[in-house]
Design a protein around this motif. Structure first.
Motif, PDB file in Angstrom:
ATOM      1  N   ASP A  43      -0.658   4.290 -10.512  1.00 18.33           N
ATOM      2  CA  ASP A  43      -0.048   5.596 -10.776  1.00 18.33           C
ATOM      3  C   ASP A  43       1.465   5.505 -10.878  1.00 18.33           C
ATOM      4  O   ASP A  43       2.122   6.450 -11.324  1.00 18.33           O
ATOM      5  N   LEU A  44       2.041   4.367 -10.468  1.00 19.71           N
ATOM      6  CA  LEU A  44       3.477   4.180 -10.600  1.00 19.71           C
ATOM      7  C   LEU A  44       3.808   3.776 -12.032  1.00 19.71           C
ATOM      8  O   LEU A  44       3.172   2.907 -12.607  1.00 19.71           O
ATOM      9  N   GLU A  45       4.820   4.416 -12.587  1.00 22.55           N
ATOM     10  CA  GLU A  45       5.160   4.143 -13.985  1.00 22.55           C
ATOM     11  C   GLU A  45       6.657   4.326 -14.206  1.00 22.55           C
ATOM     12  O   GLU A  45       7.226   5.363 -13.848  1.00 22.55           O
ATOM     13  N   GLU A  46       7.302   3.305 -14.779  1.00 18.82           N
ATOM     14  CA  GLU A  46       8.721   3.401 -15.110  1.00 18.82           C
ATOM     15  C   GLU A  46       8.876   4.290 -16.338  1.00 18.82           C
ATOM     16  O   GLU A  46       8.254   4.048 -17.375  1.00 18.82           O
ATOM     17  N   GLU A  47       9.706   5.329 -16.210  1.00 19.75           N
ATOM     18  CA  GLU A  47       9.797   6.321 -17.277  1.00 19.75           C
ATOM     19  C   GLU A  47      11.050   6.185 -18.129  1.00 19.75           C
ATOM     20  O   GLU A  47      10.993   6.310 -19.339  1.00 19.75           O
ATOM     21  N   GLN A  48      12.187   5.952 -17.506  1.00 22.09           N
ATOM     22  CA  GLN A  48      13.423   5.844 -18.268  1.00 22.09           C
ATOM     23  C   GLN A  48      14.478   5.126 -17.446  1.00 22.09           C
ATOM     24  O   GLN A  48      14.281   4.841 -16.270  1.00 22.09           O
TER      25      GLN A  48
ATOM     26  N   ARG B 156      -0.261   0.068   2.818  1.00 23.43           N
ATOM     27  CA  ARG B 156      -1.444  -0.630   2.315  1.00 23.43           C
ATOM     28  C   ARG B 156      -1.764  -0.162   0.901  1.00 23.43           C
ATOM     29  O   ARG B 156      -1.584   1.012   0.572  1.00 23.43           O
ATOM     30  N   GLU B 157      -2.232  -1.072   0.083  1.00 25.76           N
ATOM     31  CA  GLU B 157      -2.680  -0.655  -1.238  1.00 25.76           C
ATOM     32  C   GLU B 157      -4.021   0.063  -1.066  1.00 25.76           C
ATOM     33  O   GLU B 157      -4.810  -0.268  -0.174  1.00 25.76           O
ATOM     34  N   PRO B 158      -4.273   1.085  -1.873  1.00 21.06           N
ATOM     35  CA  PRO B 158      -5.399   1.977  -1.600  1.00 21.06           C
ATOM     36  C   PRO B 158      -6.780   1.379  -1.789  1.00 21.06           C
ATOM     37  O   PRO B 158      -7.724   1.768  -1.084  1.00 21.06           O
ATOM     38  N   ALA B 159      -6.956   0.444  -2.689  1.00 21.61           N
ATOM     39  CA  ALA B 159      -8.305  -0.023  -3.022  1.00 21.61           C
ATOM     40  C   ALA B 159      -8.917  -0.893  -1.928  1.00 21.61           C
ATOM     41  O   ALA B 159     -10.066  -0.696  -1.523  1.00 21.61           O
TER      42      ALA B 159
ATOM     43  N   ARG C  99       8.110   7.360 -12.181  1.00 18.68           N
ATOM     44  CA  ARG C  99       7.454   8.665 -12.051  1.00 18.68           C
ATOM     45  C   ARG C  99       7.492   9.125 -10.598  1.00 18.68           C
ATOM     46  O   ARG C  99       7.688  10.300 -10.309  1.00 18.68           O
ATOM     47  N   HIS C 100       7.288   8.184  -9.677  1.00 18.44           N
ATOM     48  CA  HIS C 100       7.470   8.443  -8.247  1.00 18.44           C
ATOM     49  C   HIS C 100       8.881   7.967  -7.904  1.00 18.44           C
ATOM     50  O   HIS C 100       9.143   6.774  -7.873  1.00 18.44           O
ATOM     51  N   SER C 101       9.794   8.897  -7.653  1.00 20.12           N
ATOM     52  CA  SER C 101      11.216   8.548  -7.546  1.00 20.12           C
ATOM     53  C   SER C 101      11.495   7.523  -6.459  1.00 20.12           C
ATOM     54  O   SER C 101      12.438   6.730  -6.566  1.00 20.12           O
ATOM     55  N   GLY C 102      10.667   7.494  -5.408  1.00 21.38           N
ATOM     56  CA  GLY C 102      10.878   6.529  -4.342  1.00 21.38           C
ATOM     57  C   GLY C 102      10.634   5.097  -4.759  1.00 21.38           C
ATOM     58  O   GLY C 102      11.014   4.162  -4.046  1.00 21.38           O
ATOM     59  N   ALA C 103      10.019   4.879  -5.910  1.00 18.75           N
ATOM     60  CA  ALA C 103       9.751   3.530  -6.412  1.00 18.75           C
ATOM     61  C   ALA C 103      10.764   3.098  -7.467  1.00 18.75           C
ATOM     62  O   ALA C 103      10.654   1.996  -8.016  1.00 18.75           O
ATOM     63  N   SER C 104      11.760   3.932  -7.763  1.00 19.30           N
ATOM     64  CA  SER C 104      12.787   3.563  -8.745  1.00 19.30           C
ATOM     65  C   SER C 104      13.593   2.376  -8.224  1.00 19.30           C
ATOM     66  O   SER C 104      13.850   2.263  -7.028  1.00 19.30           O
ATOM     67  N   SER C 105      13.999   1.494  -9.127  1.00 19.29           N
ATOM     68  CA  SER C 105      14.670   0.266  -8.695  1.00 19.29           C
ATOM     69  C   SER C 105      15.569  -0.279  -9.793  1.00 19.29           C
ATOM     70  O   SER C 105      15.390   0.006 -10.975  1.00 19.29           O
ATOM     71  N   PHE C 106      16.531  -1.090  -9.374  1.00 26.96           N
ATOM     72  CA  PHE C 106      17.326  -1.851 -10.344  1.00 26.96           C
ATOM     73  C   PHE C 106      16.502  -2.982 -10.937  1.00 26.96           C
ATOM     74  O   PHE C 106      16.833  -3.512 -11.992  1.00 26.96           O
ATOM     75  N   LEU C 107      15.429  -3.364 -10.256  1.00 33.22           N
ATOM     76  CA  LEU C 107      14.608  -4.489 -10.672  1.00 33.22           C
ATOM     77  C   LEU C 107      13.319  -4.001 -11.332  1.00 33.22           C
ATOM     78  O   LEU C 107      12.762  -2.977 -10.926  1.00 33.22           O
ATOM     79  N   PRO C 108      12.813  -4.720 -12.335  1.00 36.88           N
ATOM     80  CA  PRO C 108      11.560  -4.323 -12.983  1.00 36.88           C
ATOM     81  C   PRO C 108      10.357  -4.577 -12.086  1.00 36.88           C
ATOM     82  O   PRO C 108      10.327  -5.541 -11.316  1.00 36.88           O
TER      83      PRO C 108
ATOM     84  N   TYR D  45       2.400  -5.444  -8.627  1.00 40.12           N
ATOM     85  CA  TYR D  45       2.636  -4.090  -8.118  1.00 40.12           C
ATOM     86  C   TYR D  45       1.889  -3.056  -8.962  1.00 40.12           C
ATOM     87  O   TYR D  45       1.212  -2.166  -8.438  1.00 40.12           O
ATOM     88  N   ARG D  46       1.967  -3.203 -10.270  1.00 38.93           N
ATOM     89  CA  ARG D  46       1.295  -2.247 -11.167  1.00 38.93           C
ATOM     90  C   ARG D  46      -0.220  -2.259 -10.957  1.00 38.93           C
ATOM     91  O   ARG D  46      -0.869  -1.213 -11.000  1.00 38.93           O
ATOM     92  N   ALA D  47      -0.779  -3.439 -10.736  1.00 35.28           N
ATOM     93  CA  ALA D  47      -2.226  -3.547 -10.581  1.00 35.28           C
ATOM     94  C   ALA D  47      -2.707  -2.834  -9.318  1.00 35.28           C
ATOM     95  O   ALA D  47      -3.813  -2.285  -9.296  1.00 35.28           O
ATOM     96  N   ARG D  48      -1.885  -2.823  -8.285  1.00 33.67           N
ATOM     97  CA  ARG D  48      -2.289  -2.228  -7.012  1.00 33.67           C
ATOM     98  C   ARG D  48      -1.919  -0.760  -6.891  1.00 33.67           C
ATOM     99  O   ARG D  48      -2.512  -0.029  -6.112  1.00 33.67           O
ATOM    100  N   PHE D  49      -0.918  -0.344  -7.649  1.00 37.60           N
ATOM    101  CA  PHE D  49      -0.505   1.063  -7.632  1.00 37.60           C
ATOM    102  C   PHE D  49      -0.362   1.548  -9.075  1.00 37.60           C
ATOM    103  O   PHE D  49       0.749   1.740  -9.582  1.00 37.60           O
TER     104      PHE D  49
END
Length: 237
Positions: free
Chosen positions: A124-129, A216-219, A104-113, A118-122
């Motif tokens: 709002d990041l979500e793999e879409e397709q 830094r992670e936001p929390a 969803r945030h294009s800067g976080a797109s990757s060849f790797l899952p 990472y998901r727990a700390r951010f």
């Protein structure tokens, strides 16, 4: 910090694409004596770093690589009229086609899952397709280019740094500076983390010089990534 930084407001109003992070990072590099004649911008996204370099180093030539179709279209639009050459291709250790996980945030797109860490700390990041992209070797992509030094190689490839460098040994040997976004914990499954990449670069004649920026992670404010600057260990490049 931004409002107190000389030139920030003017840049925000006049640059074709303004990124606070890239503006401050490139400004720090210039103040710290990093003034390249050529920038190899791997993982250009929509042109944040390329625009900042083009505006900060007006005599510099920038070669930007971005595989994502949507991000690449924005990269071309944002850098139109600047000394930036845009290439719609990914870079890796072997040529071919690979699936990239678009986020969803294009800067976080990757060849790797992404990892659960990472998901727990951010969240709002979500793999879409998944998008199939062409991959080349960095050395092959630049084989016909006459690169003027000093050269800055910048990598922002979400855990794929080692693969890019494995396909660019010749290019790497000619660089005075290498700027990489590296993770302190595994954010993408199978990525090399900060410490292991320091060892990898040392084996190729480069030493960690300094950290230019951190994420830094936001929390809790935990540092999860850093933009690390490497220089030739022998002081040449």
């Amino acid at each position: 910090e931004l409002l107190l930084t000389p030139g920030a407001v003017r840049a925000a109003l006049t640059w074709p694409h303004f990124s606070v992070t890239s503006f401050l990072m490139v400004r720090r590099l210039r103040l710290q004596g990093v003034v390249p004649a050529t920038v190899i911008d791997v993982g250009a996204n929509v042109g944040q770093f390329a625009v900042a370099c083009a505006r900060t180093f007006p005599a510099c030539r920038i070669l930007s690589f971005e595989p994502g179709a949507e991000a690449f279209a924005r990269l071309e639009r944002h850098t139109r009229g600047l000394a930036v050459s845009c290439r719609n291709v990914a870079l890796g250790s072997s040529a071919g086609v690979l699936p990239v996980r678009r986020n969803r945030h294009s800067g976080a797109s990757s060849f790797l899952p992404m990892t659960d860490y990472y998901r727990a700390r951010f969240p709002d990041l979500e793999e879409e397709q998944v998008e199939e992209v062409r991959v080349e070797l960095l050395d092959a992509a630049l084989a016909d280019e006459e690169l003027v030094g000093p050269i800055l190689l910048k990598l922002d490839v979400q855990g794929f740094e080692k693969e890019v460098l494995a396909g660019g040994e010749r290019t790497l040997s000619g660089c005075r500076w290498v700027l990489m976004e590296l993770s302190f914990h595994e954010l993408y499954r199978g990525e090399e983390t900060f410490v292991s990449m320091i060892d990898y670069m040392r084996e190729r004649g480069f030493a960690l010089d300094r950290l230019v920026d951190v994420l830094r992670e936001p929390a809790r404010g935990e540092i999860v990534q850093a933009d690390a600057l490497f220089v030739p260990a022998d002081g040449e490049g």
